[in-house]
Design a protein around this motif. Structure first.
Motif, PDB file in Angstrom:
ATOM      1  N   ALA A 196     -21.664 -52.360   7.832  1.00  0.00           N
ATOM      2  CA  ALA A 196     -22.293 -51.349   6.975  1.00  0.00           C
ATOM      3  C   ALA A 196     -21.990 -49.949   7.449  1.00  0.00           C
ATOM      4  N   MET A 197     -20.960 -49.822   8.313  1.00  0.00           N
ATOM      5  CA  MET A 197     -20.649 -48.520   8.870  1.00  0.00           C
ATOM      6  C   MET A 197     -20.065 -47.617   7.788  1.00  0.00           C
ATOM      7  N   PRO A 198     -20.444 -46.372   7.767  1.00  0.00           N
ATOM      8  CA  PRO A 198     -19.906 -45.446   6.765  1.00  0.00           C
ATOM      9  C   PRO A 198     -18.441 -45.150   7.052  1.00  0.00           C
ATOM     10  N   ALA A 199     -17.794 -44.610   6.071  1.00  0.00           N
ATOM     11  CA  ALA A 199     -16.399 -44.221   6.248  1.00  0.00           C
ATOM     12  C   ALA A 199     -16.316 -43.182   7.372  1.00  0.00           C
ATOM     13  N   GLY A 200     -15.221 -43.209   8.112  1.00  0.00           N
ATOM     14  CA  GLY A 200     -15.025 -42.269   9.210  1.00  0.00           C
ATOM     15  C   GLY A 200     -14.116 -42.865  10.293  1.00  0.00           C
ATOM     16  N   VAL A 201     -14.015 -42.136  11.382  1.00  0.00           N
ATOM     17  CA  VAL A 201     -13.136 -42.533  12.486  1.00  0.00           C
ATOM     18  C   VAL A 201     -13.962 -43.244  13.570  1.00  0.00           C
ATOM     19  N   TYR A 202     -13.422 -44.374  14.038  1.00  0.00           N
ATOM     20  CA  TYR A 202     -14.072 -45.177  15.090  1.00  0.00           C
ATOM     21  C   TYR A 202     -13.055 -45.410  16.234  1.00  0.00           C
ATOM     22  N   TYR A 203     -13.606 -45.676  17.407  1.00  0.00           N
ATOM     23  CA  TYR A 203     -12.769 -45.793  18.614  1.00  0.00           C
ATOM     24  C   TYR A 203     -12.917 -47.189  19.232  1.00  0.00           C
ATOM     25  N   TYR A 204     -11.769 -47.760  19.689  1.00  0.00           N
ATOM     26  CA  TYR A 204     -11.818 -49.111  20.259  1.00  0.00           C
ATOM     27  C   TYR A 204     -11.243 -49.118  21.675  1.00  0.00           C
ATOM     28  N   LEU A 205     -11.699 -50.150  22.438  1.00  0.00           N
ATOM     29  CA  LEU A 205     -11.223 -50.380  23.810  1.00  0.00           C
ATOM     30  C   LEU A 205     -10.964 -51.873  23.964  1.00  0.00           C
ATOM     31  N   ILE A 206      -9.687 -52.210  24.285  1.00  0.00           N
ATOM     32  CA  ILE A 206      -9.291 -53.607  24.476  1.00  0.00           C
ATOM     33  C   ILE A 206      -9.008 -53.810  25.972  1.00  0.00           C
ATOM     34  N   GLU A 207      -9.540 -54.859  26.603  1.00  0.00           N
ATOM     35  CA  GLU A 207      -9.347 -55.136  28.023  1.00  0.00           C
ATOM     36  C   GLU A 207      -8.807 -56.551  28.219  1.00  0.00           C
ATOM     37  N   TYR A 208      -7.894 -56.680  29.228  1.00  0.00           N
ATOM     38  CA  TYR A 208      -7.354 -57.971  29.659  1.00  0.00           C
ATOM     39  C   TYR A 208      -7.904 -58.290  31.053  1.00  0.00           C
ATOM     40  N   THR A 209      -7.776 -59.543  31.399  1.00  0.00           N
ATOM     41  CA  THR A 209      -8.348 -59.967  32.695  1.00  0.00           C
ATOM     42  C   THR A 209      -7.608 -59.385  33.888  1.00  0.00           C
ATOM     43  N   ASP A 210      -6.416 -58.861  33.731  1.00  0.00           N
ATOM     44  CA  ASP A 210      -5.694 -58.226  34.837  1.00  0.00           C
ATOM     45  C   ASP A 210      -5.972 -56.733  34.889  1.00  0.00           C
ATOM     46  N   LYS A 211      -7.089 -56.300  34.141  1.00  0.00           N
ATOM     47  CA  LYS A 211      -7.570 -54.927  34.142  1.00  0.00           C
ATOM     48  C   LYS A 211      -6.714 -54.001  33.286  1.00  0.00           C
ATOM     49  N   ARG A 212      -5.747 -54.582  32.536  1.00  0.00           N
ATOM     50  CA  ARG A 212      -5.018 -53.727  31.604  1.00  0.00           C
ATOM     51  C   ARG A 212      -5.947 -53.319  30.471  1.00  0.00           C
ATOM     52  N   ARG A 213      -5.767 -52.081  29.975  1.00  0.00           N
ATOM     53  CA  ARG A 213      -6.602 -51.551  28.885  1.00  0.00           C
ATOM     54  C   ARG A 213      -5.714 -50.935  27.810  1.00  0.00           C
ATOM     55  N   TYR A 214      -6.148 -51.089  26.563  1.00  0.00           N
ATOM     56  CA  TYR A 214      -5.499 -50.440  25.419  1.00  0.00           C
ATOM     57  C   TYR A 214      -6.571 -49.685  24.648  1.00  0.00           C
ATOM     58  N   LYS A 215      -6.352 -48.422  24.396  1.00  0.00           N
ATOM     59  CA  LYS A 215      -7.322 -47.591  23.673  1.00  0.00           C
ATOM     60  C   LYS A 215      -6.684 -47.063  22.391  1.00  0.00           C
ATOM     61  N   GLY A 216      -7.517 -46.834  21.396  1.00  0.00           N
ATOM     62  CA  GLY A 216      -7.013 -46.267  20.145  1.00  0.00           C
ATOM     63  C   GLY A 216      -8.162 -45.936  19.181  1.00  0.00           C
ATOM     64  N   ASN A 217      -7.818 -45.523  17.966  1.00  0.00           N
ATOM     65  CA  ASN A 217      -8.857 -45.240  16.963  1.00  0.00           C
ATOM     66  C   ASN A 217      -8.401 -45.830  15.626  1.00  0.00           C
ATOM     67  N   VAL A 218      -9.387 -46.083  14.828  1.00  0.00           N
ATOM     68  CA  VAL A 218      -9.136 -46.649  13.493  1.00  0.00           C
ATOM     69  C   VAL A 218     -10.097 -45.971  12.500  1.00  0.00           C
ATOM     70  N   THR A 219      -9.632 -45.758  11.269  1.00  0.00           N
ATOM     71  CA  THR A 219     -10.436 -45.057  10.245  1.00  0.00           C
ATOM     72  C   THR A 219     -10.870 -46.046   9.164  1.00  0.00           C
ATOM     73  N   ILE A 220     -12.161 -45.977   8.820  1.00  0.00           N
ATOM     74  CA  ILE A 220     -12.677 -46.764   7.684  1.00  0.00           C
ATOM     75  C   ILE A 220     -12.619 -45.856   6.454  1.00  0.00           C
ATOM     76  N   ALA A 221     -11.875 -46.323   5.489  1.00  0.00           N
ATOM     77  CA  ALA A 221     -11.786 -45.583   4.201  1.00  0.00           C
ATOM     78  C   ALA A 221     -12.471 -46.431   3.127  1.00  0.00           C
ATOM     79  N   ARG A 222     -13.504 -45.888   2.458  1.00  0.00           N
ATOM     80  CA  ARG A 222     -14.234 -46.625   1.418  1.00  0.00           C
ATOM     81  C   ARG A 222     -13.998 -45.988   0.077  1.00  0.00           C
TER      82      ARG A 222
END
Length: 747
Positions: free
Chosen positions: A721-747
């Motif tokens: 139910a999140m409104p349209a806008g920009v959101y931020y994500y964080l992906i982690e692996y067990t070897d401590k690698r991280r991937y960061k980015g953002n994604v936009t919800i367009a309604r």
């Protein structure tokens, strides 16, 4: 009678004398008893010295009550006669003085040697006077039976020595007084020459000079025989009887004399009796007198049984005629008879004769007796005349000069042996002597060898006259033993046979020519004759470095080669080493801080002379990833030679993931249920790799509030139910690698 100290302690005799002393009255201490003696000062260490009084006591006529348990020595400054200290010397030894020839013992002579000693300190801040110092002990009285001085029973003796300052020019000046010896207790016979070596030694090697002096009397007397301390100098002298004096102390023809530098006493006494005499021994250092010691002694002269001297006759070689001293000269030629016969006898019955030699004006090899050197004549079962032979060495070379040798025969008469001496003049031409000869099997020269080769050859040494030979090995400019060369040798008849052996080592310098010297030395008549043979050995060595090739990629600059592979494959590399010198080659592979097998690696070498190959295999797996260390392998090629030049390659191996696509996640989605792009999902996530697996994803709004999370690698987020806008994500692996980015919800 002449006497001198000997040190062994006769405890039983000393104890007996001490008991006798206790039984005598004090007045008896003045009894006559002194034979003579001297003081002695010896350096110990630092400022410590030992001062000793050697006193000689008449054991027959002296009163035991006069045997002191202590005597006091006084030390004075010479320039001022100022007393510096008095030192009580304690009796330490009491022994009898033995005769030089016990067979000549006379019951009328018996002397004790009493030694008094103490350690003293002579500090440099006190004993620094340039004029030096003297020490004195006074004691009375001399033997009453002395025949050459006035009132001997009332005459005392002052024992006296001088010594220098213990410091000069601010530096320690160490000195010990000369010690006059050896001991003498013999007597002289009236009308016979008496002689004795009365010289001394000096611990500092100073020069010693001897002279006759009139003995000191001093201030002691029968009324005060043992003064508490010595009086300062000057000391009164004994009074000679009429017609006697310092240079004429004993009636004789000649009278008593002493060698100025030899210390040899001589006298031919003309009267019987007991005679005191004095000598002074001065010590010089660098031409300067630095001290002196005085000694008084007694000589007893007896009427001795008549003793006719022995007789010696020297017979010429191959000639019955006797040698005539002063007229004949022996001419000793090579290969001629070099021996003379000796006939010696003695008119006295039961006379034991002995032969001796005295080279007069030459040194080196001396003639030798080849027959008897002693024997008895004119006794039952013995001949009247003895025969011996004297031979001159074949190598003796007088170099055209006339040499003299005294051939002496002596009897065993008392008090001293009678002698007959024949002085033989001779010239000597030595027997010709050839040098040793050396032959070897070393050929051709120079010998040529390479490092590791064993060089051997045989040696034979002979001497034309069969003289003893010494064979030695040396190196020119180096030590033969230091490079490992050996010489073994032994005797075979009149030859020296040897073997040279040398395992050629790796060169440690640029030297390539090694010259070995074989030296054969003969020593006829102590004149060395030497033959030298030089054996050169040329070491041939010029190392060319080996080469190492492989199918590995070339390295850039100094960086290691890098090989990257994914899981499941096999990597192989072939290496080859070549050496133009055909040296033994060895190929190795080693992991830097890890074991090859643990990383799925293996290396199989094939080594040999001139060529070595190796096969390297690598099968990447997750175990290598778990090692968590750079997988660097060093390949090394070694050559077995003197100055090896190694070759090596370092290769880094990396295990990489099979995913080679670029991870490009979407950055917008439209959750409007139109069936197109309705979810945020990541189908191209980096795959799981060994221990690196997907752990989770978390999504946050712009204020940092988490709005979504999932541990499912195949997650799908519809935006909720999140409104349209920009959101931020964080992906982690067990070897401590991280991937960061953002994604936009367009309604």
């Amino acid at each position: 009678m002449l006497t001198l100290l000997r040190f062994p302690v006769a405890h039983n005799r000393l104890h007996f004398l001490l008991l006798l002393v206790c039984g005598f009255f004090a007045r008896q201490a003045a009894a006559t008893h002194i034979v003579g003696g001297e003081l002695d000062l010896q350096y110990q260490t630092g400022s410590t010295y030992r001062i000793t009084l050697n006193l000689y006591f008449d054991a027959l006529n002296g009163n035991p009550g006069a045997l002191d348990q202590d005597l006091t020595v006084s030390i004075f400054e010479k320039a001022t006669n100022r007393r510096l200290q008095n030192v009580v010397l304690l009796l330490s030894t009491n022994t009898f003085v033995a005769y030089t020839n016990p067979a000549c013992t006379q019951l009328s002579l018996s002397t004790r040697s009493l030694v008094y000693s103490r350690v003293v300190e002579l500090p440099a801040n006190i004993y620094n006077s340039a004029g030096g110092y003297y020490a004195a002990v006074e004691r009375c009285c001399r033997n009453n039976g002395i025949n050459n001085i006035v009132l001997p029973g009332n005459a005392g003796q002052t024992f006296y020595l001088e010594f220098p300052a213990v410091v000069r020019n601010g530096q320690p000046f160490v000195n010990s007084t000369p010690r006059i010896f050896p001991p003498l207790s013999d007597y002289a016979c009236r009308g016979d020459l008496f002689y004795y070596n009365f010289s001394g030694q000096d611990a500092d090697k100073d020069s010693l000079v001897y002279e006759l002096v009139t003995p000191f009397n001093g201030s002691s007397n029968p009324a005060e025989p043992k003064p508490a301390v010595a009086a300062p100098a000057p000391y009164s002298l004994v009074n000679w009887n009429a017609g006697l004096g310092t240079q004429n102390q004993i009636p004789g023809n000649p009278t008593l004399s002493i060698g100025r530098f030899t210390g040899r006493l001589e006298v031919q006494p003309t009267q019987i009796g007991l005679f005191v005499f004095g000598i002074k021994c001065s010590e010089y250092r660098k031409g300067e007198k630095i001290g002196e010691v005085r000694r008084d002694f007694q000589l007893k002269v007896l009427n001795c049984p008549s003793n006719t001297p022995p007789e010696m006759v020297v017979l010429l070689p191959n000639n019955p005629r006797a040698y005539q001293p002063g007229r004949d000269t022996l001419r000793l030629q090579p290969n001629a008879d070099r021996c003379v016969r000796l006939r010696f006898t003695d008119p006295n019955p039961n006379s034991r004769l002995s032969l001796s030699l005295n080279p007069v004006n030459f040194a080196g090899p001396i003639p030798t007796f080849t027959s008897i050197t002693q024997g008895t004549v004119r006794t039952p079962g013995s001949p009247d005349t003895l025969v011996s032979q004297l031979c001159f060495p074949a190598c003796l070379d007088s170099k055209g000069k006339v040499f003299f040798v005294d051939v002496i025969v002596a009897d065993d008469g008392c008090a001293l042996p009678k002698r007959d001496t024949v002085r033989v003049a001779f010239t000597s031409v030595p027997v010709p002597n050839g040098a040793p000869r050396i032959t070897t099997t070393a050929s051709p020269l120079p010998l040529r060898a390479s490092p590791g080769d064993l060089v051997t050859f045989d040696i034979a040494v002979t001497d034309p006259e069969n003289d003893p030979i010494t064979l030695t090995l040396a190196g020119r400019g180096f030590q033969a033993t230091a490079v490992g060369a050996q010489l073994t040798q032994g005797l075979s008849g009149n030859q020296v046979q040897g073997r040279f052996s040398w395992r050629v080592p790796c060169p440690t310098s640029t030297q390539r020519l090694f010259e070995f010297e074989l030296n054969a030395t003969g020593s006829p008549c102590a004149e060395r004759q030497k033959t030298t043979v030089v054996i050169p050995v040329q070491v041939e060595y010029n190392n060319r470095p080996p080469t190492l090739t492989s199918n590995l990629p070339a390295a850039l600059n100094a960086e290691p080669i890098v090989i990257r592979r994914g899981l499941g494959g096999i990597f192989e590399a072939r290496l080859e080493g070549l050496d133009a010198d055909l040296d033994q080659l060895t190929l190795t592979a080693a992991g830097n801080n890890f074991d090859l097998a643990a990383a799925g690696m293996s290396f199989v070498p094939t080594n040999g002379p001139g060529r070595a190959t190796g096969l390297f295999r690598w099968e990447p797996n997750c175990d290598q990833v778990a090692l968590a260390t750079p997988l660097e392998v060093t390949f090394q090629l070694r050559e077995a030679t003197c100055s090896p030049v190694g070759q090596q390659r370092t290769v880094r191996f990396e295990v990489v993931s099979a995913d080679t696509l670029t991870f490009l996640p979407p950055n917008i989605f439209t959750p409007n249920a139109d069936g197109t792009n309705d979810y945020f999902e990541l189908r191209d996530l980096p795959p799981n790799f060994c221990n690196a697996e997907f752990a989770d994803i978390r999504i946050y709004n712009r204020w940092g509030k988490q709005v979504y999370a999932s541990t499912n690698r195949d997650f799908r987020w519809d935006g909720g139910a999140m409104p349209a806008g920009v959101y931020y994500y964080l992906i982690e692996y067990t070897d401590k690698r991280r991937y960061k980015g953002n994604v936009t919800i367009a309604r």
